[in-house]
Design a protein around this motif. Sequence first.
Motif, short mmCIF file in Angstrom:
data_model
loop_
_atom_site.label_atom_id
_atom_site.label_comp_id
_atom_site.label_asym_id
_atom_site.label_seq_id
_atom_site.Cartn_x
_atom_site.Cartn_y
_atom_site.Cartn_z
N ARG A 75 53.59 69.44 55.19
CA ARG A 75 52.90 69.46 54.07
C ARG A 75 51.48 69.33 54.16
O ARG A 75 50.71 68.77 54.91
CB ARG A 75 53.29 68.27 53.07
N MET A 124 54.63 60.23 58.34
CA MET A 124 53.34 60.08 57.70
C MET A 124 52.41 58.88 58.54
O MET A 124 53.15 57.88 58.51
CB MET A 124 53.46 59.56 56.31
N GLN A 146 60.05 62.79 56.20
CA GLN A 146 58.56 63.02 56.05
C GLN A 146 57.85 62.12 57.16
O GLN A 146 57.90 60.86 56.87
CB GLN A 146 58.07 63.05 54.82
N HIS A 185 53.46 65.01 57.52
CA HIS A 185 52.56 64.88 56.31
C HIS A 185 50.87 65.04 56.64
O HIS A 185 50.32 64.23 57.20
CB HIS A 185 52.50 63.28 55.87
N GLU A 229 59.28 66.77 58.16
CA GLU A 229 58.22 67.24 57.44
C GLU A 229 57.21 66.41 57.96
O GLU A 229 56.80 65.39 57.61
CB GLU A 229 58.30 67.44 56.09
N TYR A 273 45.82 61.29 54.48
CA TYR A 273 46.05 60.39 55.51
C TYR A 273 45.69 61.24 56.73
O TYR A 273 44.86 61.88 56.86
CB TYR A 273 47.76 60.19 55.42
N ASN A 315 46.87 64.75 51.53
CA ASN A 315 46.99 63.53 50.74
C ASN A 315 45.89 62.24 51.34
O ASN A 315 46.05 61.06 50.98
CB ASN A 315 48.22 62.71 50.32
N GLY A 356 57.24 58.77 52.76
CA GLY A 356 56.71 58.91 54.07
C GLY A 356 57.08 57.87 55.00
O GLY A 356 57.34 56.62 54.50
#
Length: 337
Positions: A204, A80, A78, A152, A150, A157, A155, A36
């Motif tokens: 994702r 994030m 990614q 994020h 990608e 976040y 999860n 991330g």
Amino acid sequence: MAPMTRIRAAAGGLATPSMATYYAQRATAGLIVTEGVQPSVVGQSNPGTPGLHTDEQTTAWRTVTAAVHANGGRIFAQLMHGGRVSHPDTTGMRPVGPSAVPAAGTVFTPTGPQPAPIPRALDTAEVPEHAQAYAHAARRAIDAGFDGVELHGANGYLMSQFLSSNANLRTDLYGGSVRNRIRFVVEAVSATVEVVGASRTGIRLSPGGTFWGVRETDVPELYTALLTELARFEPAYVHLEATTEEETLAGLRRAWPGALIMNPVPGLGPKQTGRTEAGHWRGLGADLISFGRAFLTNPDLVERLRNRLPIAPADEATYYQGGDAGYLTYPAYQYMA
């Protein structure tokens, strides 16, 4: 190769020569998705993670992408934004989130784990700025040589917090109904596609996941609505984690018209993805399978899977310790003469 936090960035969120070696060693993956990368200062979750919001960070990543490309690989960054999963000791700023509801448990800080703080709820007028942060970082990613990004959305976040029914208690156009709770994610994807193109944009998601205390009470409806909206932008792929019932995930596969990457084993449980899990999800319609921990200790994982060679186990003690031990010290399979 699935995104995995490794806590090896230099001060200022800079990618390092060791990171270039690490990713280049694994360039035989069909696609590498990096750890991330924070798109802004307030978006940083953990200390020791890299960013893509300054010129220095952008420059530092060019060594990584060049090394992967020299070895014939492809790499996406990614992006994030940690949202409420952060701490002022890490960023110097109070974390933000959809509502003033803290994450469950403790968060990592430069001085060790601390209780998750209460985030500042974003004003309605501020929310689009944080959606745009992904697009700004995506532009930098392409400038740094990445093949794409990608987002994020999983999860626990920031994106996941907006999707959540307990972290998002808003009553404005970003909260309440399913249509409103998916709005932030849709806006972030739309902005990113506009800047770097659909073919360079993935996302994702972790349907039904409970990371950092998030809860979703209407998983099939929520994610079917989200995928329906995202399909309008024709992103490169959706990357799902197996965080809910298989029947629900199979339904989302049918609802999604584009490429689907499946990550079969969620979280940090005792099991890691192998040939059996990969074959199972390929049979259920996944186009690609992402491998996480298996890639940590097996830089030549593709060859090992292809030739049915032993898969070395991961050493959890080295996940986040920093340094090259447990990072660059895993060899390719040694054939006997």
